[in-house]
Structure formats: structure tokens, C-alpha cells
Write a protein that holds these residues in place. Structure first.
Motif, PDB file in Angstrom:
ATOM      1  N   THR A  43       0.804  -1.232   0.000  1.00 46.83           N
ATOM      2  CA  THR A  43       0.000   0.000   0.000  1.00 46.83           C
ATOM      3  C   THR A  43       0.835   1.279   0.000  1.00 46.83           C
ATOM      4  N   VAL A  44       1.975   1.273   0.706  1.00 46.28           N
ATOM      5  CA  VAL A  44       2.746   2.518   0.889  1.00 46.28           C
ATOM      6  C   VAL A  44       4.176   2.407   0.339  1.00 46.28           C
ATOM      7  N   VAL A  45       4.880   1.375   0.757  1.00 51.18           N
ATOM      8  CA  VAL A  45       6.315   1.314   0.436  1.00 51.18           C
ATOM      9  C   VAL A  45       6.539   1.065  -1.060  1.00 51.18           C
ATOM     10  N   TRP A  46       5.836   0.045  -1.625  1.00 48.67           N
ATOM     11  CA  TRP A  46       6.061  -0.280  -3.035  1.00 48.67           C
ATOM     12  C   TRP A  46       4.754  -0.790  -3.654  1.00 48.67           C
ATOM     13  N   PRO A  47       3.732   0.097  -3.742  1.00 49.05           N
ATOM     14  CA  PRO A  47       2.432  -0.360  -4.263  1.00 49.05           C
ATOM     15  C   PRO A  47       2.484  -0.764  -5.731  1.00 49.05           C
ATOM     16  N   GLN A  48       3.566  -0.372  -6.435  1.00 46.65           N
ATOM     17  CA  GLN A  48       3.701  -0.729  -7.856  1.00 46.65           C
ATOM     18  C   GLN A  48       4.333  -2.114  -8.041  1.00 46.65           C
ATOM     19  N   ALA A  49       4.476  -2.893  -6.961  1.00 50.09           N
ATOM     20  CA  ALA A  49       5.109  -4.220  -7.047  1.00 50.09           C
ATOM     21  C   ALA A  49       4.405  -5.094  -8.086  1.00 50.09           C
ATOM     22  N   GLU A  50       5.203  -5.929  -8.751  1.00 49.99           N
ATOM     23  CA  GLU A  50       4.657  -6.821  -9.783  1.00 49.99           C
ATOM     24  C   GLU A  50       3.733  -7.862  -9.149  1.00 49.99           C
ATOM     25  N   VAL A  51       4.051  -8.309  -7.934  1.00 49.31           N
ATOM     26  CA  VAL A  51       3.202  -9.273  -7.217  1.00 49.31           C
ATOM     27  C   VAL A  51       2.872  -8.666  -5.860  1.00 49.31           C
ATOM     28  N   ARG A  52       1.585  -8.615  -5.536  1.00 53.16           N
ATOM     29  CA  ARG A  52       1.160  -8.000  -4.262  1.00 53.16           C
ATOM     30  C   ARG A  52       0.228  -8.967  -3.539  1.00 53.16           C
ATOM     31  N   VAL A  53       0.625  -9.323  -2.319  1.00 52.72           N
ATOM     32  CA  VAL A  53      -0.115 -10.339  -1.572  1.00 52.72           C
ATOM     33  C   VAL A  53      -0.388  -9.855  -0.154  1.00 52.72           C
ATOM     34  N   LEU A  54      -1.591 -10.132   0.313  1.00 49.25           N
ATOM     35  CA  LEU A  54      -1.897  -9.978   1.735  1.00 49.25           C
ATOM     36  C   LEU A  54      -2.104 -11.383   2.300  1.00 49.25           C
ATOM     37  N   LEU A  55      -1.217 -11.765   3.230  1.00 54.08           N
ATOM     38  CA  LEU A  55      -1.245 -13.112   3.796  1.00 54.08           C
ATOM     39  C   LEU A  55      -1.885 -13.054   5.184  1.00 54.08           C
ATOM     40  N   VAL A  56      -3.003 -13.713   5.346  1.00 56.84           N
ATOM     41  CA  VAL A  56      -3.683 -13.686   6.644  1.00 56.84           C
ATOM     42  C   VAL A  56      -3.841 -15.115   7.164  1.00 56.84           C
ATOM     43  N   ALA A  57      -4.194 -15.219   8.447  1.00 57.10           N
ATOM     44  CA  ALA A  57      -4.520 -16.522   9.041  1.00 57.10           C
ATOM     45  C   ALA A  57      -5.340 -16.240  10.283  1.00 57.10           C
ATOM     46  N   ASP A  58      -6.130 -17.204  10.644  1.00 56.58           N
ATOM     47  CA  ASP A  58      -6.949 -17.125  11.837  1.00 56.58           C
ATOM     48  C   ASP A  58      -6.068 -16.799  13.068  1.00 56.58           C
ATOM     49  N   PRO A  59      -6.492 -15.857  13.956  1.00 64.94           N
ATOM     50  CA  PRO A  59      -5.638 -15.483  15.095  1.00 64.94           C
ATOM     51  C   PRO A  59      -5.228 -16.683  15.952  1.00 64.94           C
ATOM     52  N   ARG A  60      -6.104 -17.659  16.093  1.00 62.46           N
ATOM     53  CA  ARG A  60      -5.725 -18.820  16.927  1.00 62.46           C
ATOM     54  C   ARG A  60      -4.584 -19.605  16.276  1.00 62.46           C
ATOM     55  N   ALA A  61      -4.663 -19.734  14.962  1.00 57.96           N
ATOM     56  CA  ALA A  61      -3.589 -20.438  14.238  1.00 57.96           C
ATOM     57  C   ALA A  61      -2.291 -19.647  14.359  1.00 57.96           C
ATOM     58  N   ARG A  62      -2.395 -18.322  14.325  1.00 51.47           N
ATOM     59  CA  ARG A  62      -1.180 -17.494  14.408  1.00 51.47           C
ATOM     60  C   ARG A  62      -0.551 -17.579  15.792  1.00 51.47           C
ATOM     61  N   MET A  63      -1.392 -17.583  16.834  1.00 51.47           N
ATOM     62  CA  MET A  63      -0.857 -17.719  18.203  1.00 51.47           C
ATOM     63  C   MET A  63      -0.153 -19.066  18.354  1.00 51.47           C
ATOM     64  N   ALA A  64      -0.782 -20.123  17.832  1.00 54.79           N
ATOM     65  CA  ALA A  64      -0.198 -21.465  17.953  1.00 54.79           C
ATOM     66  C   ALA A  64       1.134 -21.542  17.205  1.00 54.79           C
ATOM     67  N   ARG A  65       1.205 -20.908  16.032  1.00 47.02           N
ATOM     68  CA  ARG A  65       2.470 -20.920  15.270  1.00 47.02           C
ATOM     69  C   ARG A  65       3.572 -20.207  16.036  1.00 47.02           C
ATOM     70  N   ARG A  66       3.244 -19.040  16.610  1.00 50.28           N
ATOM     71  CA  ARG A  66       4.253 -18.275  17.351  1.00 50.28           C
ATOM     72  C   ARG A  66       4.743 -19.088  18.553  1.00 50.28           C
ATOM     73  N   GLN A  67       3.811 -19.802  19.217  1.00 51.88           N
ATOM     74  CA  GLN A  67       4.214 -20.615  20.365  1.00 51.88           C
ATOM     75  C   GLN A  67       5.120 -21.769  19.908  1.00 51.88           C
ATOM     76  N   ALA A  68       4.780 -22.356  18.754  1.00 52.04           N
ATOM     77  CA  ALA A  68       5.600 -23.466  18.236  1.00 52.04           C
ATOM     78  C   ALA A  68       6.999 -22.963  17.871  1.00 52.04           C
ATOM     79  N   GLU A  69       7.069 -21.750  17.279  1.00 53.11           N
ATOM     80  CA  GLU A  69       8.371 -21.172  16.898  1.00 53.11           C
ATOM     81  C   GLU A  69       9.268 -21.027  18.124  1.00 53.11           C
ATOM     82  N   LEU A  70       8.650 -20.697  19.260  1.00 50.19           N
ATOM     83  CA  LEU A  70       9.432 -20.467  20.481  1.00 50.19           C
ATOM     84  C   LEU A  70       9.438 -21.712  21.367  1.00 50.19           C
ATOM     85  N   ASP A  71       9.260 -22.888  20.747  1.00 51.19           N
ATOM     86  CA  ASP A  71       9.347 -24.185  21.442  1.00 51.19           C
ATOM     87  C   ASP A  71       8.476 -24.255  22.685  1.00 51.19           C
ATOM     88  N   GLY A  72       7.287 -23.681  22.615  1.00 50.96           N
ATOM     89  CA  GLY A  72       6.357 -23.781  23.734  1.00 50.96           C
ATOM     90  C   GLY A  72       6.707 -22.904  24.921  1.00 50.96           C
TER      91      GLY A  72
END
Ligand code: DC
Length: 230
Positions: free
Chosen positions: A143-172
């Protein structure tokens, strides 16, 4: 980093935005490796200024002094997706920026509009230095830094899935309250300065809740224009 094919290749900027824990970093690095592009984690830049803020002893309401910090510090970014790194005034802070105290305080820095202007200029210079062949991840790249990018993606995920991933990254080692703070509270603070909940016009929305890393990388790579035949 040197980009020897610069003169003969066309621009390919892949801009990936999304909230914390959406899998942006692993995805962005994977896409960069697959497509032979450089890689820029713009969140790491906000985190490095946050390290400077924590060292400075400033208080959250000292907005002018926090703004001045962004002018004073020197960030050096290594844009190799195999070994991304960031230095603050000549010292590598790639590990320190991942510490929980940095995650807890980064919104103070990232919501400072002058800091955003300074870092946005630096991000654009880094895209240019990579001959516009780079994957850039953050919150406001599409939207701001490089809106003219050739490929533009918004990557989302359910907040519960995101919390679980962050916990897994930090080994629980992250309890539910801290995971909630790092994901839900931080999204709320970050959303005061960047819109990353809904895709802007022309931005592809990918929900990774039920996808694995390879599937997300495949999807993004399929959006890249195929190079013209010789
Ligand atoms: O992606 P991350 O968690 O490493 O990002 C750290 C912080 O920086 C996050 O709180 C939001 C902020 N950020 C931002 O405001 N704009 C960006 N382009 C990238 C990150």
C-alpha cells in the motif's frame, strides 16, 4: 549484496503484507529462494530501531526523541534469503531483535510517523539497490512502500492459528497470555498506522490457516509474471 544480472533482468518485486504470525517470513524467504530474488524483512528494521529505543532509556511518550533516534541510527541490512541479517550502528542485532522485550515494545516505535517516513525511504532505497528484484515483507509494502510491485499479496490466518504458530516457533516457551499480547494486542496497535486486514485494490488475499508453507509459496510464485522468451 551484488546483483550481477541486474542490467539484463526485468523488475520483479514481490510485496507480502500481513499480521504477525501469518507465516510471512518463512513464506517470503521461500519465495525469494525459489525465484532467485533478494529478501527484505521490513519488520526487522522496526525491531532494530526498537533495540536502539530500549538502549536509550526513553519513555514511550517521548515521541520527538524517538523520531530523532530513527535519524541517528545506522541500519545495515543483508538481503540474502539464505542468511538475512541486520546491524545497528555496525553491530549485528539479528538475534536481539527477536527477544520478547523487543516484540513487546516495537509498536511504540512502529506507530511513530516520523520513524515510519525514515524507514520507508530506507526500504525504497534497498529495493532500488537490489535492482527491484526482491521479496519485501511487512505491513504496508503493498500500500505505501512499493504499491507498484509486480506481485502484491496480503497473507492472513486465523488469530488462533497465528498464536499457535508463534508458540511453536518459540518451542512452547510462550504462554497463552504472552502469545495473545504478541499477536492480538500487537495487531490492534499496528492497525492504527497500517491497514493490513483487508487487501487493497489489486492485492491477492491468501488465507494460510489451512495451508502448509509449500502451498503458500506455490501460490505466490504462480502469481509472478513469466519472463519473456528470448
Ligand atoms: O513482522 P514483525 O512482527 O517482525 O514486525 C515488527 C513490527 O513492526 C510490528 O509490530 C509491525 C511493524 N511493522 C510495520 O509497522 N510496518 C512494516 N512494514 C513492517 C513491520
Amino acid at each position: 549484496m551484488a546483483h550481477p544480472q541486474a542490467q539484463t533482468t526485468t523488475a520483479l518485486v514481490v510485496a507480502i503484507d500481513g499480521p504477525s504470525g501469518s507465516g510471512k517470513s518463512s513464506t517470503a524467504r521461500g519465495v525469494a529462494q525459489r525465484l532467485g530474488l533478494a529478501y527484505l524483512d521490513t519488520g526487522a528494521m522496526y525491531r532494530a530501531v526498537t533495540v536502539a529505543y530500549l538502549r536509550s532509556g526513553l519513555q514511550p511518550d517521548q515521541t520527538e526523541q524517538i523520531a530523532a533516534l530513527a535519524d541517528a541510527v545506522e541500519l545495515t541490512v543483508t538481503d540474502d534469503p539464505e542468511a538475512p541479517a541486520i546491524s545497528l550502528d555496525g553491530t549485528d542485532v539479528s538475534d536481539e531483535i527477536r527477544e520478547p522485550r523487543v516484540s513487546q515494545h516495537v509498536s511504540i516505535v512502529a506507530t511513530n510517523t516520523h520513524v515510519r517516513d525514515v524507514l520507508t525511504d530506507q526500504m525504497r532505497a534497498l529495493v532500488e539497490a537490489a535492482d527491484q528484484r526482491i521479496v519485501v515483507e511487512g505491513r504496508d509494502i503493498t500500500t505505501v512502500v512499493w504499491p507498484q510491485a509486480e506481485v502484491r499479496v496480503l497473507l492472513v490466518a486465523d488469530p488462533r492459528a497465528r498464536m499457535a504458530r508463534r508458540q511453536a516457533e518459540l518451542d512452547g516457551k510462550l504462554n497463552d497470555a504472552d502469545a495473545h499480547d504478541q499477536i492480538v494486542r500487537r495487531d490492534r496497535d499496528d492497525a492504527t498506522v497500517s491497514e493490513f486486514a483487508t487487501p487493497a485494490d489489486g492485492v491477492t488475499l491468501i488465507d494460510s490457516t489451512h495451508l502448509n508453507l509449500e502451498q503458500v509459496i506455490d501460490h505466490i510464485c504462480s502469481l509472478a509474471p513469466t519472463p519473456p522468451q528470448e
